[in-house]
Design an enzyme around this catalytic site. Structure first.
Site, PDB file in Angstrom:
ATOM      1  N   LYS A  22       0.862  -1.216   0.116  1.00  0.00           N
ATOM      2  CA  LYS A  22      -0.138   0.017  -0.067  1.00  0.00           C
ATOM      3  C   LYS A  22       1.086   1.244   0.003  1.00  0.00           C
ATOM      4  CE  LYS A  22      -1.736   1.373   4.114  1.00  0.00           C
ATOM      5  NZ  LYS A  22      -1.616   2.929   4.530  1.00  0.00           N
ATOM      6  N   ARG A  92      -5.026  10.832   4.253  1.00  0.00           N
ATOM      7  CA  ARG A  92      -4.077  11.571   4.087  1.00  0.00           C
ATOM      8  C   ARG A  92      -3.041  11.619   3.140  1.00  0.00           C
ATOM      9  NH1 ARG A  92      -1.618  13.489   8.134  1.00  0.00           N
ATOM     10  NH2 ARG A  92       0.254  13.058   7.313  1.00  0.00           N
ATOM     11  N   CYS A 116      -4.913  12.360  12.524  1.00  0.00           N
ATOM     12  CA  CYS A 116      -5.473  11.229  12.539  1.00  0.00           C
ATOM     13  C   CYS A 116      -5.106  10.356  14.049  1.00  0.00           C
ATOM     14  CB  CYS A 116      -4.575  10.389  11.429  1.00  0.00           C
ATOM     15  SG  CYS A 116      -3.361   9.374  11.951  1.00  0.00           S
ATOM     16  N   PRO A 122       1.697  16.342  11.162  1.00  0.00           N
ATOM     17  CA  PRO A 122       2.093  17.468  10.395  1.00  0.00           C
ATOM     18  C   PRO A 122       2.498  17.250   8.896  1.00  0.00           C
ATOM     19  CG  PRO A 122       3.628  17.015  12.099  1.00  0.00           C
ATOM     20  CD  PRO A 122       2.581  16.092  12.180  1.00  0.00           C
ATOM     21  N   ILE A 123       2.667  18.280   8.346  1.00  0.00           N
ATOM     22  CA  ILE A 123       3.337  18.049   6.807  1.00  0.00           C
ATOM     23  C   ILE A 123       4.326  19.386   6.587  1.00  0.00           C
ATOM     24  CG2 ILE A 123       1.391  17.103   5.537  1.00  0.00           C
ATOM     25  CD1 ILE A 123       0.535  19.930   4.818  1.00  0.00           C
ATOM     26  N   ASP A 124       4.741  19.968   7.869  1.00  0.00           N
ATOM     27  CA  ASP A 124       5.849  21.071   7.696  1.00  0.00           C
ATOM     28  C   ASP A 124       7.018  20.695   7.121  1.00  0.00           C
ATOM     29  OD1 ASP A 124       6.234  19.102  10.137  1.00  0.00           O
ATOM     30  OD2 ASP A 124       7.522  20.527  10.689  1.00  0.00           O
ATOM     31  N   LEU A 125       7.389  19.236   7.096  1.00  0.00           N
ATOM     32  CA  LEU A 125       8.644  19.074   6.394  1.00  0.00           C
ATOM     33  C   LEU A 125       8.367  18.922   4.846  1.00  0.00           C
ATOM     34  CD1 LEU A 125      10.130  16.130   8.671  1.00  0.00           C
ATOM     35  CD2 LEU A 125      10.819  18.834   8.828  1.00  0.00           C
ATOM     36  N   VAL A 326       8.197   6.970  16.970  1.00  0.00           N
ATOM     37  CA  VAL A 326       7.947   7.368  15.664  1.00  0.00           C
ATOM     38  C   VAL A 326       6.581   8.296  15.704  1.00  0.00           C
ATOM     39  CG1 VAL A 326       7.171   7.101  12.973  1.00  0.00           C
ATOM     40  CG2 VAL A 326       9.154   5.773  14.375  1.00  0.00           C
TER      41      VAL A 326
HETATM   42  C1  EPZ Z   1       4.037   6.601   6.309  1.00  0.00           C
HETATM   43  O1  EPZ Z   1       3.514   7.678   6.747  1.00  0.00           O
HETATM   44  C2  EPZ Z   1       3.357   5.578   6.081  1.00  0.00           C
HETATM   45  N1  EPZ Z   1       2.046   5.871   5.311  1.00  0.00           N
HETATM   46  C3  EPZ Z   1       2.740   5.168   7.651  1.00  0.00           C
HETATM   47  O2  EPZ Z   1       2.009   4.045   7.262  1.00  0.00           O
HETATM   48  C4  EPZ Z   1       3.922   4.854   8.398  1.00  0.00           C
HETATM   49  O3  EPZ Z   1       3.852   4.564   9.582  1.00  0.00           O
HETATM   50  C5  EPZ Z   1       4.879   6.038   8.498  1.00  0.00           C
HETATM   51  O4  EPZ Z   1       5.162   6.388   7.093  1.00  0.00           O
HETATM   52  C6  EPZ Z   1       6.124   5.666   9.169  1.00  0.00           C
HETATM   53  O5  EPZ Z   1       7.028   4.770   8.586  1.00  0.00           O
HETATM   54  C7  EPZ Z   1       2.213   5.799   4.031  1.00  0.00           C
HETATM   55  O6  EPZ Z   1       3.212   5.634   3.383  1.00  0.00           O
HETATM   56  C8  EPZ Z   1       1.017   6.213   3.289  1.00  0.00           C
HETATM   57  P1  EPZ Z   1       6.291  10.109   8.312  1.00  0.00           P
HETATM   58  P2  EPZ Z   1       4.081   9.378   6.862  1.00  0.00           P
HETATM   59  O7  EPZ Z   1       5.934  11.396   7.295  1.00  0.00           O
HETATM   60  O8  EPZ Z   1       4.591   9.494   5.651  1.00  0.00           O
HETATM   61  C9  EPZ Z   1       6.291  13.379  11.727  1.00  0.00           C
HETATM   62  C10 EPZ Z   1       0.032   2.612   7.917  1.00  0.00           C
HETATM   63  O9  EPZ Z   1       0.087   1.900   8.775  1.00  0.00           O
HETATM   64  N2  EPZ Z   1       6.380  14.214  10.647  1.00  0.00           N
HETATM   65  O10 EPZ Z   1       7.442   9.168   8.083  1.00  0.00           O
HETATM   66  O11 EPZ Z   1       2.821  10.107   7.024  1.00  0.00           O
HETATM   67  C11 EPZ Z   1       5.136  12.401  11.959  1.00  0.00           C
HETATM   68  O12 EPZ Z   1       4.292  13.268  12.667  1.00  0.00           O
HETATM   69  C12 EPZ Z   1       0.611   4.109   7.908  1.00  0.00           C
HETATM   70  O13 EPZ Z   1       0.068   2.102   6.814  1.00  0.00           O
HETATM   71  C13 EPZ Z   1       6.563  15.664  10.644  1.00  0.00           C
HETATM   72  O14 EPZ Z   1       6.595  16.122  11.967  1.00  0.00           O
HETATM   73  O15 EPZ Z   1       5.198   9.329   8.139  1.00  0.00           O
HETATM   74  C14 EPZ Z   1       5.615  11.146  12.541  1.00  0.00           C
HETATM   75  O16 EPZ Z   1       5.712  11.543  13.872  1.00  0.00           O
HETATM   76  C15 EPZ Z   1       0.218   4.645   9.155  1.00  0.00           C
HETATM   77  N3  EPZ Z   1       6.536  16.498   9.873  1.00  0.00           N
HETATM   78  C16 EPZ Z   1       7.041  11.090  11.977  1.00  0.00           C
HETATM   79  O17 EPZ Z   1       7.315  12.317  11.223  1.00  0.00           O
HETATM   80  C17 EPZ Z   1       6.060  16.241   8.470  1.00  0.00           C
HETATM   81  O18 EPZ Z   1       6.192  16.966   7.665  1.00  0.00           O
HETATM   82  C18 EPZ Z   1       6.950  10.029  10.949  1.00  0.00           C
HETATM   83  O19 EPZ Z   1       6.201  10.471   9.979  1.00  0.00           O
HETATM   84  C19 EPZ Z   1       5.955  14.767   8.298  1.00  0.00           C
HETATM   85  C20 EPZ Z   1       6.160  13.823   9.380  1.00  0.00           C
END
Ligand code: EPZ
Length: 415
Positions: A22, A92, A116, A122-125, A326
């Site tokens: 996925k 999202r 969620c 967040p999407i700040d990065l 995480v």
């Molecule tokens: C991806 O989410 C996956 N989703 C998640 O899978 C997975 O848990 C996650 O990566 C970590 O491996 C998809 O790929 C669709 P992140 P994503 O950005 O991209 C923080 C599932 O179970 N962060 O690596 O949203 C964030 O808050 C789902 O299939 C910021 O602070 O994960 C989190 O604490 C759940 N700012 C951490 O980073 C940002 O701009 C990891 O988030 C982006 C993220």
């Protein structure tokens, strides 16, 4: 609303075929927006999140059609650059179209994804990366508006190796002017799979899968055909299920390398794991013992397997400590497991688990897709009938889980 009815299962035996990932299929579908030629993607899992992404692509003007496990997308006619709240709010992952729209059409208006259950997400990065490449960014009415004549390559460092931010920035950089270097990039296998697809389209990318990715922008990208990698989290879920319930299960269509942290942990607690080319056989005959787990970005133990292992360790004698580094709120399944008799105490991002001999059935709610899988596993070890509600969460990450479990001898049905 349908529910899952799960009964105690003594052993699991047989073979389960894993679907495409996925979390690779979603960014790859978003990446088709970068091309004005048709793309064909095989092994796309038939999950609700994937359906939502295909609906969003249609909304943008990218015709797409599923035939069995393949999806063909023709994004030559993209004529709408707004990803509306009613779509993004529901799912999202649709924020992943922001980078491709901005790079290809120089503008994007995307609803800010809602929070969620597992955290603020967040999407700040993502936005920091786009701004570093010269994008104008404004926020209004819950939408973020992005625009740029042409993105300019730059060197940027991610404060956290965010999977989504790495994917969005990498896709945007493919059509930027000059070179973009992403440092402290995420190294998950899904990043590498996305980069493989982008390179098939004509992108110039080096280092995907390492923490430094170099992208040299090109003028345009063509169509491509690609087969999505197997879903390492679906595979890991069935591996953990086999270890918990007992018996012997063969997982087919899996990349052993991608599930190494799960294999290592299962062996450490006393499960037998045999790996071959693209199959893994998990056998559990004897008592397991406690162990500690800390979730980390790849190649550490995946956060998406934390809930499933919380259930597993709840039924292993001794004390196990699980630290979730995480996401800030990914222990919602604990409350439901305690209602079934698990002995777990949560302090901040740490769960202290005292193994118990059995759980008792209850009616429980899935709060996110992996928590739902954890509850299914708990129901298989609980005396009585466990009813799981809100299984739409489970359907987001697992296609017909009840059929796969039943084929292994598990007592699970959709009611
Ligand atoms: C991806 O989410 C996956 N989703 C998640 O899978 C997975 O848990 C996650 O990566 C970590 O491996 C998809 O790929 C669709 P992140 P994503 O950005 O991209 C923080 C599932 O179970 N962060 O690596 O949203 C964030 O808050 C789902 O299939 C910021 O602070 O994960 C989190 O604490 C759940 N700012 C951490 O980073 C940002 O701009 C990891 O988030 C982006 C993220």
């Amino acid at each position: 609303m349908s529910k899952f009815l799960v009964k105690k299962t003594d052993e699991l035996h047989g073979t389960v075929e894993i679907d495409g990932a996925k979390n690779a299929a979603l960014p790859i579908l978003a990446a088709t927006v970068l091309s004005n030629e048709p793309c064909k993607i095989h092994d796309v899992p038939n999950l609700s999140d994937v359906k939502e992404m295909c609906k969003l692509l249609e909304h943008l003007g990218a015709q797409n059609m599923r035939r069995g496990k393949s999806v063909s997308v023709d994004s030559g006619a993209v004529n709408n650059f707004v990803a509306p709240y009613e779509m993004v709010g529901k799912f999202r992952g649709s924020f992943l179209v922001a980078g491709p729209l901005l790079a290809k059409y120089h503008k994007a208006k995307v609803s800010l994804p809602g929070g969620c259950p597992i955290g603020s997400r967040p999407i700040d990065l993502h936005l920091k990366g786009f701004a570093a490449m010269g994008a104008e960014i404004s926020h209004e009415n819950g939408y973020v508006e992005l625009s740029a004549k042409r993105l300019k390559g730059t060197k940027l460092y991610l404060d956290f190796p965010s999977v989504g931010a790495t994917e969005n920035i990498m896709m945007a950089a493919c059509l930027a002017e000059g070179q973009t270097i992403i440092e402290n990039a995420a190294t998950e296998p899904e990043i590498t799979d996305l980069a493989t697809f982008l390179m098939c389209m004509g992108a110039d990318i080096k280092g995907a899968g390492t923490d430094t990715i170099r992208i040299n922008g090109v003028r345009e990208l063509g169509g491509a055909t690609h087969t999505v990698i197997p879903d390492r989290i679906e595979a890991g879920t069935f591996m953990a299920m086999a270890a918990l319930v007992g018996g012997s299960v063969t997982i087919k269509n899996v990349v052993c390398e991608h599930v190494k942290p799960i294999t290592a942990k299962l062996k450490e607690i006393g499960t037998e794991v045999q790996e071959s080319e693209d199959e893994i056989c998990v056998t559990r005959k004897k008592e397991l013992h406690a162990s500690d787990i800390k979730t980390l970005p790849f190649p550490g133990f995946p956060t998406d397997m934390q809930s499933q292992f919380t259930t597993l360790m709840s039924l292993v004698s001794g004390t196990s400590i699980i630290v979730e580094t995480v996401f800030e709120n990914r222990f919602m399944h604990v409350g439901e497991l305690r209602r079934m008799g698990a002995n777990i105490k949560v302090e901040g991002c740490t769960a202290v688990i005292e193994g118990v001999n059995a759980l008792s059935a209850a009616t429980v709610k899935a709060t996110d897709l992996r928590a739902g899988a954890a509850l299914v596993m708990a129901g298989m070890c609980a005396d009585g009938d466990t009813v799981i509600e809100d299984i739409r969460h489970i359907d987001r990450g697992y296609y017909q889980m009840e059929k796969k479990v039943a084929a292994l001898g598990g007592k699970m049905e959709r009611i």
